[in-house]
Design a protein around this motif. Structure first.
Motif, PDB file in Angstrom:
ATOM      1  N   ASP A  43     107.354 -23.120  94.838  1.00 57.21           N
ATOM      2  CA  ASP A  43     107.936 -22.100  95.717  1.00 57.21           C
ATOM      3  C   ASP A  43     108.554 -21.013  94.849  1.00 57.21           C
ATOM      4  OD1 ASP A  43     108.977 -22.203  98.982  1.00 57.21           O
ATOM      5  OD2 ASP A  43     109.769 -20.657  97.637  1.00 57.21           O
ATOM      6  N   TYR A  56     116.612 -22.791 115.703  1.00 57.84           N
ATOM      7  CA  TYR A  56     116.662 -23.598 116.925  1.00 57.84           C
ATOM      8  C   TYR A  56     115.535 -24.609 116.844  1.00 57.84           C
ATOM      9  CZ  TYR A  56     115.118 -23.795 121.947  1.00 57.84           C
ATOM     10  OH  TYR A  56     114.706 -24.150 123.202  1.00 57.84           O
ATOM     11  N   ASP A 299     103.262 -21.203 109.314  1.00 59.79           N
ATOM     12  CA  ASP A 299     103.060 -19.768 109.562  1.00 59.79           C
ATOM     13  C   ASP A 299     101.870 -19.214 108.786  1.00 59.79           C
ATOM     14  OD1 ASP A 299     105.299 -19.849 111.131  1.00 59.79           O
ATOM     15  OD2 ASP A 299     106.455 -18.384 109.977  1.00 59.79           O
TER      16      ASP A 299
HETATM   17  C1  LIG Z   1     113.163 -13.930 113.808  1.00 59.41           C
HETATM   18  C2  LIG Z   1     112.563 -15.299 113.812  1.00 59.41           C
HETATM   19  C3  LIG Z   1     113.168 -16.288 114.540  1.00 59.41           C
HETATM   20  C4  LIG Z   1     112.619 -17.554 114.576  1.00 59.41           C
HETATM   21  N1  LIG Z   1     113.261 -18.519 115.262  1.00 59.41           N
HETATM   22  C5  LIG Z   1     112.767 -19.765 115.292  1.00 59.41           C
HETATM   23  C6  LIG Z   1     113.476 -20.808 115.947  1.00 59.41           C
HETATM   24  O1  LIG Z   1     114.571 -20.624 116.491  1.00 59.41           O
HETATM   25  N2  LIG Z   1     112.925 -22.041 115.959  1.00 59.41           N
HETATM   26  C7  LIG Z   1     111.731 -22.300 115.361  1.00 59.41           C
HETATM   27  O2  LIG Z   1     111.268 -23.438 115.431  1.00 59.41           O
HETATM   28  N3  LIG Z   1     111.050 -21.334 114.702  1.00 59.41           N
HETATM   29  C8  LIG Z   1     111.547 -20.084 114.642  1.00 59.41           C
HETATM   30  N4  LIG Z   1     110.895 -19.115 113.948  1.00 59.41           N
HETATM   31  C9  LIG Z   1     109.657 -19.454 113.244  1.00 59.41           C
HETATM   32  C10 LIG Z   1     109.951 -20.211 111.966  1.00 59.41           C
HETATM   33  O3  LIG Z   1     110.891 -19.511 111.184  1.00 59.41           O
HETATM   34  C11 LIG Z   1     108.653 -20.387 111.178  1.00 59.41           C
HETATM   35  O4  LIG Z   1     107.618 -20.748 112.059  1.00 59.41           O
HETATM   36  C12 LIG Z   1     108.811 -21.453 110.098  1.00 59.41           C
HETATM   37  O5  LIG Z   1     109.713 -21.024 109.115  1.00 59.41           O
HETATM   38  C13 LIG Z   1     107.456 -21.745 109.460  1.00 59.41           C
HETATM   39  O6  LIG Z   1     107.634 -22.589 108.361  1.00 59.41           O
HETATM   40  P1  LIG Z   1     106.640 -22.517 107.123  1.00 59.41           P
HETATM   41  O7  LIG Z   1     107.005 -23.652 106.250  1.00 59.41           O
HETATM   42  O8  LIG Z   1     105.251 -22.371 107.594  1.00 59.41           O
HETATM   43  O9  LIG Z   1     106.962 -21.123 106.393  1.00 59.41           O
HETATM   44  P2  LIG Z   1     108.298 -20.603 105.718  1.00 59.41           P
HETATM   45  O10 LIG Z   1     109.469 -21.262 106.294  1.00 59.41           O
HETATM   46  O11 LIG Z   1     108.215 -19.120 105.775  1.00 59.41           O
HETATM   47  O12 LIG Z   1     108.179 -21.066 104.199  1.00 59.41           O
HETATM   48  C14 LIG Z   1     107.260 -20.478 103.329  1.00 59.41           C
HETATM   49  C15 LIG Z   1     107.718 -20.718 101.896  1.00 59.41           C
HETATM   50  O13 LIG Z   1     106.691 -20.240 101.029  1.00 59.41           O
HETATM   51  C16 LIG Z   1     107.275 -19.612  99.913  1.00 59.41           C
HETATM   52  N5  LIG Z   1     106.298 -18.662  99.380  1.00 59.41           N
HETATM   53  C17 LIG Z   1     105.777 -17.584 100.007  1.00 59.41           C
HETATM   54  N6  LIG Z   1     104.885 -16.967  99.214  1.00 59.41           N
HETATM   55  C18 LIG Z   1     104.836 -17.678  98.057  1.00 59.41           C
HETATM   56  C19 LIG Z   1     104.099 -17.525  96.850  1.00 59.41           C
HETATM   57  N7  LIG Z   1     103.226 -16.538  96.678  1.00 59.41           N
HETATM   58  N8  LIG Z   1     104.305 -18.421  95.867  1.00 59.41           N
HETATM   59  C20 LIG Z   1     105.196 -19.440  96.032  1.00 59.41           C
HETATM   60  N9  LIG Z   1     105.918 -19.618  97.163  1.00 59.41           N
HETATM   61  C21 LIG Z   1     105.735 -18.758  98.160  1.00 59.41           C
HETATM   62  C22 LIG Z   1     108.528 -18.942 100.475  1.00 59.41           C
HETATM   63  O14 LIG Z   1     109.488 -18.725  99.472  1.00 59.41           O
HETATM   64  C23 LIG Z   1     108.982 -19.969 101.523  1.00 59.41           C
HETATM   65  O15 LIG Z   1     109.936 -20.867 101.005  1.00 59.41           O
HETATM   66  C24 LIG Z   1     111.420 -17.834 113.886  1.00 59.41           C
HETATM   67  C25 LIG Z   1     110.806 -16.838 113.148  1.00 59.41           C
HETATM   68  C26 LIG Z   1     111.373 -15.582 113.100  1.00 59.41           C
HETATM   69  C27 LIG Z   1     110.710 -14.532 112.285  1.00 59.41           C
END
Ligand SMILES: Cc1cc2nc3c(=O)[nH]c(=O)nc-3n(C[C@H](O)[C@H](O)[C@H](O)COP(=O)(O)OP(=O)(O)OC[C@H]3O[C@@H](n4cnc5c(N)ncnc54)[C@H](O)[C@@H]3O)c2cc1C
Length: 412
Positions: A43, A56, A299
């Motif tokens: 990361d 949430y 995401d």
């Molecule tokens: C405004 C907002 C409100 C939200 N509210 C909610 C809520 O209340 N409840 C809910 O369930 N969901 C909510 N979401 C959605 C939720 O935040 C995401 O769906 C969730 O974080 C997805 O998790 P993830 O692990 O896929 O990605 P992320 O949590 O985005 O993690 C991705 C990781 O990848 C790392 N990364 C990125 N690019 C690189 C790279 N090139 N090299 C190395 N590391 C990298 C980043 O540093 C990060 O740590 C919300 C989203 C937004 C935008």
């Protein structure tokens, strides 16, 4: 473009390389390591780190956190039980859906709210404790390919030098702007382009046991109690309007609060405890979630809009589905093929197809204020709000909402 490289030294070699240590990446890494695979997770951030999110989680997300073994640690760290969600439309109609009244038994009557700083740190630590090798402050720059497909990544280490990591399966869990997803191709963008601005505010007046959403004419605002006296305040606006926030997110956020009379007074008497975080635009998904040697989760695979929450649930559930599909292939030799990962693609459609439809119904529905107001009013008065909240919280099947009887009662 993704390229093959031999110029950089090899930093590590593993069965699985996970790019991203958010909920999707940590959960996938933990599950694969728990099953005995060698896993490296990289990361670019240094944990604990903040993430723009309303923070949430539904009871169903808590169910998966329980399977991952982190719920008591989160509760000890101050996670707050959450009973449901209230929605107020621009013209004043209101509904309040409670998980416990949704008609299907949730895992628990309450979800959980907790800062992402705490949640993501605990999940990553749990992955580490399971044997995952975690490399922080390490940024993936590009995928590398050979005749067998994607064979790993080229990354930049904390000292600025480049290196490669080779793996039989590379998992892109790198969020909304996924490098892995972009390089795998077939990235799609939806018509609904919104950005978010998220603050933590202590002392917001009148917070109860539920999240609150306020839909305005030029965006929407969410209030979510996240433990102690702290409230997560998230503003979402169309991308065109957010241009005015460039270089001044805090001022933009404070100005925009005035679009929500009644709420701005409640938030205005509080104290902001960290800088306003901005993120977006959303509505991005991938038409190719698996390819030879790689898969996307969380995401990085799809994210439509934050209104219904549940991105964390999708990230965690997606990680479970991916681990289930990848493990049989990892028991054999060589690169994990797209064909071996096809069950993951199908399982995602089965698990999330209904939810994708409901998210779009709500996301586009709120752009028609009088229709949205009418629907919110009917749902609130006719006792249907609990069902809708159960569907958006992923423990009531989407067909409970996506049927002619429910839709007619909602609108007529
Ligand atoms: C405004 C907002 C409100 C939200 N509210 C909610 C809520 O209340 N409840 C809910 O369930 N969901 C909510 N979401 C959605 C939720 O935040 C995401 O769906 C969730 O974080 C997805 O998790 P993830 O692990 O896929 O990605 P992320 O949590 O985005 O993690 C991705 C990781 O990848 C790392 N990364 C990125 N690019 C690189 C790279 N090139 N090299 C190395 N590391 C990298 C980043 O540093 C990060 O740590 C919300 C989203 C937004 C935008």
């Amino acid at each position: 473009m993704a390229s093959s490289t031999s110029a950089s030294p090899e930093l590590a070699r593993a069965d699985v390389l996970v790019v991203g240590g958010g909920p999707a990446g940590s959960a996938a890494a933990l599950l694969l390591a728990r099953a005995g695979r060698s896993v490296v997770l990289v990361d670019r951030a240094s944990f604990p780190r903040d993430k723009a999110c309303s923070e949430y989680m539904s009871p169903e997300a808590v169910r998966i956190l329980d399977r991952l073994g982190v719920v008591s640690a989160l509760e000890e760290a101050g996670a707050m039980p959450l009973a449901g969600t209230a929605v107020t439309a621009a013209r004043g109609a209101r509904l309040h859906g409670r998980f416990a009244l949704a008609g299907h038994r949730p895992f628990r009557p309450t979800g959980l709210s907790v800062s992402r700083r705490i949640l993501d740190h605990h999940l990553l630590q749990a992955a580490r404790d399971t044997g995952v090798r975690v490399l922080e402050r390490t940024t993936v720059e590009t995928l590398w390919r050979d005749a067998g497909g994607i064979g790993g990544v080229v990354l930049r280490k904390p000292d600025g030098s480049r290196a490669t990591v080779s793996a039989r399966l590379t998992i892109g869990a790198d969020g909304l702007r996924s490098v892995v997803g972009r390089q795998m191709g077939r990235r799609r963008r939806g018509g609904l382009r919104r950005l978010a601005f998220v603050a933590h505010v202590d002392g917001v007046a009148g917070m109860g046991d539920s999240a609150e959403m306020f839909v305005g004419r030029r965006g929407y605002l969410g209030l979510n109690p996240i433990g102690g006296d702290r409230t997560n305040v998230a503003l979402v606006v169309p991308a065109g309007r957010a241009a005015a926030a460039r270089g001044r997110p805090r001022e933009f956020f404070l100005d925009a609060l005035h679009d929500f009379p009644g709420v701005s007074d409640r938030v205005g008497c509080g104290r902001m405890t960290r800088p306003v975080l901005a993120t977006g635009p959303f509505a991005v998904w991938s038409g190719r979630v698996v390819s030879d040697g790689a898969a996307l989760v969380g995401d990085a695979a799809d994210f439509f809009d934050p209104f219904t929450g549940e991105g964390i649930y999708s990230a965690l559930r997606g990680a479970e589905l991916l681990a289930e599909a990848a493990l049989p292939a990892l028991r054999g030799p060589g690169r994990v093929t797209a064909r071996a990962l096809a069950p993951y693609r199908r399982a995602r459609r089965r698990a999330f197809g209904g939810k994708w439809a409901v998210e779009r119904l709500i996301g586009y529905g709120m752009t028609f204020p009088s229709l949205f107001n009418r629907a919110v009013g009917r749902l609130g008065r006719r006792g249907m709000a609990h069902t809708l909240i159960g569907v958006t919280a992923d423990f009531v099947p989407a067909r409970a909402v996506l049927n002619p009887v429910f839709l007619a009662r909602m609108l007529l």
